[in-house]
Design a protein around this motif. Structure first.
Motif, short mmCIF file in Angstrom:
data_model
loop_
_atom_site.label_atom_id
_atom_site.label_comp_id
_atom_site.label_asym_id
_atom_site.label_seq_id
_atom_site.Cartn_x
_atom_site.Cartn_y
_atom_site.Cartn_z
N GLU A 176 0.82 -1.21 0.00
CA GLU A 176 0.00 0.00 0.00
C GLU A 176 0.86 1.27 0.00
O GLU A 176 0.50 2.29 -0.60
CB GLU A 176 -0.92 0.00 1.22
N THR A 177 2.01 1.21 0.64
CA THR A 177 2.89 2.38 0.74
C THR A 177 3.40 2.83 -0.63
O THR A 177 3.70 4.01 -0.83
CB THR A 177 4.08 2.07 1.67
N GLY A 179 1.90 3.40 -3.20
CA GLY A 179 1.02 4.39 -3.80
C GLY A 179 1.47 5.82 -3.52
O GLY A 179 0.97 6.76 -4.16
N ASP A 180 2.41 6.01 -2.61
CA ASP A 180 2.88 7.35 -2.26
C ASP A 180 4.16 7.75 -3.00
O ASP A 180 4.63 8.87 -2.84
CB ASP A 180 3.17 7.42 -0.75
N PHE A 181 4.71 6.83 -3.80
CA PHE A 181 6.01 7.09 -4.41
C PHE A 181 6.02 6.63 -5.88
O PHE A 181 5.19 5.83 -6.29
CB PHE A 181 7.12 6.35 -3.64
N GLN A 182 6.99 7.15 -6.62
CA GLN A 182 7.13 6.79 -8.03
C GLN A 182 7.97 5.53 -8.19
O GLN A 182 9.00 5.36 -7.53
CB GLN A 182 7.80 7.92 -8.82
N THR A 203 -2.10 -0.65 -5.73
CA THR A 203 -2.00 -1.24 -4.40
C THR A 203 -3.19 -2.18 -4.19
O THR A 203 -4.07 -2.29 -5.04
CB THR A 203 -2.02 -0.15 -3.32
N ARG A 207 -5.31 1.86 -5.25
CA ARG A 207 -4.59 3.10 -5.53
C ARG A 207 -3.57 2.88 -6.64
O ARG A 207 -2.90 1.86 -6.70
CB ARG A 207 -3.87 3.62 -4.28
N ILE A 209 -0.17 3.08 -8.54
CA ILE A 209 1.25 3.25 -8.24
C ILE A 209 1.88 3.94 -9.44
O ILE A 209 1.97 3.38 -10.53
CB ILE A 209 1.93 1.89 -7.98
N GLU A 210 2.27 5.16 -9.25
CA GLU A 210 2.72 6.01 -10.36
C GLU A 210 4.05 5.54 -10.93
O GLU A 210 4.96 5.15 -10.20
CB GLU A 210 2.86 7.45 -9.88
#
Length: 294
Positions: A176-177, A179-182, A203, A207, A209-210
């Motif tokens: 899940e984490t 989703g906050d990073f590239q 995720t 979400r 994942i960029e």
């Protein structure tokens, strides 16, 4: 051909163990015989192929490669070696798989095994164009012209982050984490489904994942990680093979193991390929969790 590759008289001379003057003399003789310039020497540091030079290089390439291959086969035959099996490695832990390599060599003393690193960009091109015979690749591989053989090993995942990244304070990281990073992007023609199996697109809660900067080599990965521009998933063996002061690897706690298997071009299957696959089947997947690099 060497000068056409190096485009530098000094480096060409070093490779051929002669003087730069001897290289210049040989090229001049060829140009007089042909009747035109093969190289543009207007830049004192670097030379360039002329259109005539490019044409000659392209015409000579298959002959040159065939000659070198013929000489190599003769040298191997003199040593009692009748075949060379070229194995491309997408993972970097060839040392971990030595039980397979050593058993194969012991069983087939007349066959030479050659390991070489393979690119994750267009990963199956080497099998299709004949540059390699077998590829150790992560699964799934869903290519209609390729055969997937036995699993070589399976490993948990780690996340590569910059040494001063906030995630280094964690003992493990959930999917899940991410989703906050590239994550990095890999250019076509890398199969999208195959890349997605390594870098998930979402995720577990959906979400996105960029995907960020495009990378084409392992060194580009490591540089972007070390500067904090991206975080990147890896199989856990990199923690033993890629020890760097500017990168930390943190375990992922809720991702399934990544499996690696032997893959080959179905129509190009040979006895040595079948023998390597049988060796891997006989030994079963190699356990890499307790290995150390010496």
């Amino acid at each position: 051909m060497t000068l056409a590759t190096e485009l530098h008289f000094g480096r060409t001379a070093e490779r051929l163990h002669v003087s730069p003057a001897r290289i210049s003399q040989a090229i001049n003789q060829q140009e007089r015989r042909i009747g035109g310039a093969l190289f543009d020497r207007s830049n004192r540091r670097q030379v360039r192929l002329t259109p005539l030079g490019r044409q000659l290089r392209d015409d000579l390439r298959p002959v040159y490669d065939g000659l070198r291959a013929g000489l190599e086969r003769a040298q191997l035959a003199a040593q009692g070696i009748t075949h060379v099996l070229r194995v491309g490695m997408l993972p970097v832990n060839g040392y971990d798989l030595r039980p397979v390599w050593e058993t194969f060599r012991a069983r087939h003393t007349g066959w030479k095994l050659r390991l070489q690193q393979a690119s994750f960009v267009d990963p199956f091109a080497g099998l299709r164009n004949g540059d390699i015979d077998v590829l150790v690749a992560w699964l799934p591989v869903e290519e209609p012209d390729l055969t997937v053989g036995p699993i070589m090993f399976a490993e948990s995942r780690v996340l590569g982050v910059a040494a001063d990244h906030e995630l280094t304070r964690r003992t493990s990281i959930p999917l899940e984490t991410l989703g906050d990073f590239q994550q990095p992007e890999v250019p076509p023609p890398t199969p999208e489904y195959w890349l997605d199996s390594y870098f998930p697109t979402h995720t577990r809660t959906g979400r996105v994942i960029e995907r960020g900067p495009v990378v084409r080599s392992q060194e580009e990965y490591l540089t972007l990680i070390s500067t904090g521009e991206i975080v990147t998933l890896f199989p856990s063996h990199v923690t033993r093979y890629w020890t760097r002061p500017d990168i930390t690897f943190v375990p992922m706690r809720d991702m399934s193991a990544l499996e690696y298997a032997l893959v080959w071009h179905t129509e190009s299957e040979t006895d040595p390929i079948r023998a390597l696959a049988q060796t891997a089947r006989d030994l079963g997947p190699v356990s890499t969790s307790d290995l150390t690099v010496r």
